[in-house]
Design a protein around this motif. Structure first.
Motif, short mmCIF file in Angstrom:
data_model
loop_
_atom_site.label_atom_id
_atom_site.label_comp_id
_atom_site.label_asym_id
_atom_site.label_seq_id
_atom_site.Cartn_x
_atom_site.Cartn_y
_atom_site.Cartn_z
N ILE A 31 0.84 -1.21 0.00
CA ILE A 31 0.00 0.00 0.00
C ILE A 31 0.87 1.25 0.00
CG2 ILE A 31 -1.63 1.36 1.37
CD1 ILE A 31 -2.88 -1.26 2.33
N ASP A 41 -7.58 -4.40 -1.51
CA ASP A 41 -7.17 -3.15 -0.87
C ASP A 41 -7.55 -1.94 -1.72
OD1 ASP A 41 -6.07 -4.10 1.54
OD2 ASP A 41 -4.29 -4.79 0.49
N HIS A 44 -10.85 -1.44 -0.14
CA HIS A 44 -10.75 -0.89 1.22
C HIS A 44 -10.33 0.58 1.20
CE1 HIS A 44 -9.70 -5.32 2.30
NE2 HIS A 44 -10.99 -5.14 2.21
N ILE A 55 -8.45 2.34 6.83
CA ILE A 55 -8.34 1.23 5.88
C ILE A 55 -8.53 -0.10 6.61
CG2 ILE A 55 -6.78 0.03 4.29
CD1 ILE A 55 -5.44 2.75 3.77
N SER A 59 -11.38 -3.01 6.09
CA SER A 59 -11.00 -4.41 5.88
C SER A 59 -11.83 -5.32 6.77
CB SER A 59 -9.50 -4.60 6.17
OG SER A 59 -9.14 -5.96 6.08
N ILE A 93 -3.26 -3.85 10.04
CA ILE A 93 -3.09 -2.88 8.95
C ILE A 93 -2.98 -1.46 9.52
CG2 ILE A 93 -4.29 -1.71 7.05
CD1 ILE A 93 -5.30 -4.42 6.13
#
Length: 226
Positions: A31, A41, A44, A55, A59, A93
């Motif tokens: 990312i 992603d 997300h 984020i 998720s 994350i």
């Protein structure tokens, strides 16, 4: 042939947790590299851009929706590992994204290097958590649910889900770059190398753990006899 494990929950959970940490660190590197995240992603990040939150939170929320859909399709609840995967990956994350030293490289070569490192790390983390055999992630659970009720092949189902996630995320403003395509192509190749290696490592760790527990039991029985 992969062994089927029963019991040994403590070492398996430790391997599972380590795998999720490693896998998520790889996801975050991809990312931050900013040349295209994975297809999910994209979704997300698109949701984050459009509606706020974080984020990692998106998720988790997307994972909740997928778990509910999978449970409806299969008429049964996924294993506890699926719920843990859904929750912990989102938390990890956000945790890794808060680290101040993880910054997007200024040079394009640096971005590519970070992306490739993230891809490899992601593959090894995936291999570790899968080798613990405590349940697949929510997205894999949905894929398996669809294949089980339609008899379609895994490949087309997985590809369709990835495309749907990318298109929705892109419409929401998620970042869709060439790295997303590269990830989709290379993650399978990467996993074909990392999964067997991680499975061998897990087999070795669990066999040593089992031997250690047996040795402890023998010593305890001997002491009781004395």
């Amino acid at each position: 042939m992969r062994k089927k494990y029963k019991g040994q929950l403590v070492p398996r959970f430790m391997i599972f947790l380590l795998g999720l940490l490693v896998m998520t660190f790889g996801v975050v590197l991809i990312i931050i590299a900013n040349i295209g995240p994975s297809s999910w992603d994209v979704l997300h990040i698109g949701l984050y851009y459009r509606f706020g939150l974080t984020i990692g939170t998106w998720s988790i929320l997307v994972g909740v929706a997928i778990v509910i859909l999978s449970a409806i399709l299969l008429k049964s609840f996924p294993p506890i590992g699926t719920f843990l995967n859904m929750l912990l990956v989102g938390i990890f994350i956000d945790m890794f994204l808060l680290l101040p030293f993880l910054q997007t490289p200024e040079s394009y070569i640096g971005k590519i290097v970070m992306f490739l490192c993230g891809l490899i790390i992601n593959g090894y983390g995936m291999g570790l958590y899968i080798s613990a055999q405590l349940g697949a992630g929510p997205r894999d659970s949905l894929m398996l649910a669809i294949t089980s009720i339609t008899n379609w092949k895994v490949g087309p189902v997985r590809t369709t889900l990835e495309i749907v996630a990318v298109l929705i995320g892109w419409q929401l403003g998620g970042p869709l770059f060439w790295g997303t395509i590269v990830y989709s192509v290379l993650i399978g190749v990467t996993a074909s190398f990392t999964l067997p290696q991680c499975q061998k490592l897990t087999d070795f760790i669990l066999s040593k753990w089992h031997s250690h527990k047996q040795s402890q039991q023998i010593i305890e029985e001997y002491n009781r006899g004395v």
